[in-house]
Design an enzyme around this catalytic site. Structure first.
Site, PDB file in Angstrom:
ATOM      1  N   ILE A   1       0.649  -1.339  -0.327  1.00 18.98           N
ATOM      2  CA  ILE A   1      -0.111   0.182  -0.470  1.00 18.98           C
ATOM      3  C   ILE A   1       1.018   0.986   0.056  1.00 18.98           C
ATOM      4  CG2 ILE A   1      -2.296   1.118   1.726  1.00 18.98           C
ATOM      5  CD1 ILE A   1      -2.234  -1.053   2.367  1.00 18.98           C
TER       6      ILE A   1
ATOM      7  N   THR B   1       3.941   1.620   2.708  1.00 19.99           N
ATOM      8  CA  THR B   1       5.411   2.773   2.165  1.00 19.99           C
ATOM      9  C   THR B   1       4.907   4.306   2.413  1.00 19.99           C
ATOM     10  OG1 THR B   1       4.090   3.038   0.260  1.00 19.99           O
ATOM     11  CG2 THR B   1       5.474   0.407   0.251  1.00 19.99           C
TER      12      THR B   1
ATOM     13  N   ASN C   1      -2.908   3.584  -3.274  1.00 21.97           N
ATOM     14  CA  ASN C   1      -2.871   5.232  -2.485  1.00 21.97           C
ATOM     15  C   ASN C   1      -2.452   6.782  -1.892  1.00 21.97           C
ATOM     16  OD1 ASN C   1      -5.202   5.757  -0.215  1.00 21.97           O
ATOM     17  ND2 ASN C   1      -3.186   6.241   1.218  1.00 21.97           N
TER      18      ASN C   1
ATOM     19  N   TYR D   1      -6.992  19.125  -8.739  1.00 19.89           N
ATOM     20  CA  TYR D   1      -6.656  18.033  -7.733  1.00 19.89           C
ATOM     21  C   TYR D   1      -8.035  17.430  -8.465  1.00 19.89           C
ATOM     22  CZ  TYR D   1      -8.053  14.551  -4.089  1.00 19.89           C
ATOM     23  OH  TYR D   1      -7.631  13.446  -3.287  1.00 19.89           O
TER      24      TYR D   1
ATOM     25  N   LYS E   1      -7.358  13.221  -9.736  1.00 16.54           N
ATOM     26  CA  LYS E   1      -7.171  12.096  -9.902  1.00 16.54           C
ATOM     27  C   LYS E   1      -8.787  11.852 -10.592  1.00 16.54           C
ATOM     28  CE  LYS E   1      -7.039  10.331  -5.505  1.00 16.54           C
ATOM     29  NZ  LYS E   1      -6.236   9.673  -5.782  1.00 16.54           N
TER      30      LYS E   1
ATOM     31  N   THR F   1      -9.468  12.144   8.266  1.00 15.61           N
ATOM     32  CA  THR F   1      -7.689  12.024   7.742  1.00 15.61           C
ATOM     33  C   THR F   1      -7.311  12.791   8.291  1.00 15.61           C
ATOM     34  OG1 THR F   1      -7.289  12.317   5.563  1.00 15.61           O
ATOM     35  CG2 THR F   1      -8.005  10.401   5.725  1.00 15.61           C
TER      36      THR F   1
END
Length: 277
Positions: free
Chosen positions: A10, A36, A86, A150, A154, A185
């Site tokens: 990941i 990672t 991710n 952004y 994505k 997050t």
């Protein structure tokens, strides 16, 4: 004979981010996790867990990608069951105020970095008939002011993922895009010093733009581990194509398919300051 422990790598696993949540959910289900991040010190909550290997990986650095491949190959003998792209950088800025060098760097991280990681790990995924996962965003389906660059990055990687789903099918590799809604997050903590250029046409609403960047927008956000556990369940159940999860994900999926543009635009600008200008 015991089955060999399945493996997952990941990217972007810094503490309290989506990568961290996914890593923890996989680890708790008995997988060996290669977690990672650009700086391994940022993965302090994962470092002492069993069956977790921390690797330094900047997805824009070819040498670090190669070193990560070598580390996984050494551990597994040449296979990888799951690769989860991710790692990404968040970004806020009106389009007219963009520094194009910065936006090119954003695409290096959010688009070309995951492509480079995928190319490097494909020889390990194919013999495992593994699964390739991309964490994408509902922002790619909404015209949210100040998030255009952004959002475009994505959606770009999602289109690449959808193409890879077809191109990797002959090799038995599944491809999944997780179209992610609002999740709690650390991503909302990176804009404490947000400023618009002095000559910005939007300088009069700078505080509103900055508050949006910091997540001070009143938007409901899903708990990280609620999101992570459900996403990992869908991954290991063999989902491919697209799944939508996180706050506002389902409403975005339905709304962007059925509502007229005028209604979507009116909702998008509400509270952004543009409705006051």
């Amino acid at each position: 004979m015991a089955q060999p422990q399945q493996t997952v790598l990941i990217t972007g696993c810094s503490d309290d981010g989506i990568g961290y949540g996914l890593a923890l959910a996989f680890q708790q289900r008995g997988y060996h996790v290669f977690a990672t991040a650009r700086n391994t010190d940022k993965m302090s909550k994962l470092k002492d867990l069993p069956s977790v290997t921390l690797l330094a990986l900047d997805v824009t650095e070819k040498s670090q990608i190669g070193a990560a491949v070598d580390a996984v190959r050494s551990h597994t003998g040449g296979t990888l069951d799951y690769l989860i792209n991710n790692a990404a950088r968040n970004h806020f800025m009106p389009i007219l105020d963009e520094d194009l060098d910065r936006t090119r760097a954003l695409y290096e991280t959010n688009v070309w970095g995951p492509v480079a990681v995928t190319q490097a790990f494909a020889p390990l995924l194919i013999p495992a008939k593994g699964t390739l996962v991309f964490i994408t965003s509902i922002s790619g389906y909404l015209n949210v002011p100040y998030m255009g660059t952004y959002a475009a990055s994505k959606r770009s990687i999602e289109i690449i993922a959808e193409t890879l789903r077809l191109e990797l099918a002959p090799f038995g590799v599944g491809v999944l895009s997780v179209v992610t809604g609002a999740v709690k997050t650390m991503g909302q903590t990176y804009f404490g010093d947000f400023r618009l250029p002095e000559n910005s046409l939007y300088k009069s609403i700078e505080e509103i733009v900055a508050a949006m960047a910091r997540g001070e927008d009143g938007v409901e956000r899903m708990e990280l581990m609620t999101y992570s556990n459900e996403v990992v369940s869908r991954i290991i159940q063999g989902a491919t194509g697209k799944v939508w999860y996180g706050c506002h994900a389902e409403s975005t999926r339905h709304g962007t398919s059925h509502l007229p543009t005028s209604v979507l635009d009116a909702g998008a600008v509400k509270g952004t300051g543009l409705d006051r200008m």
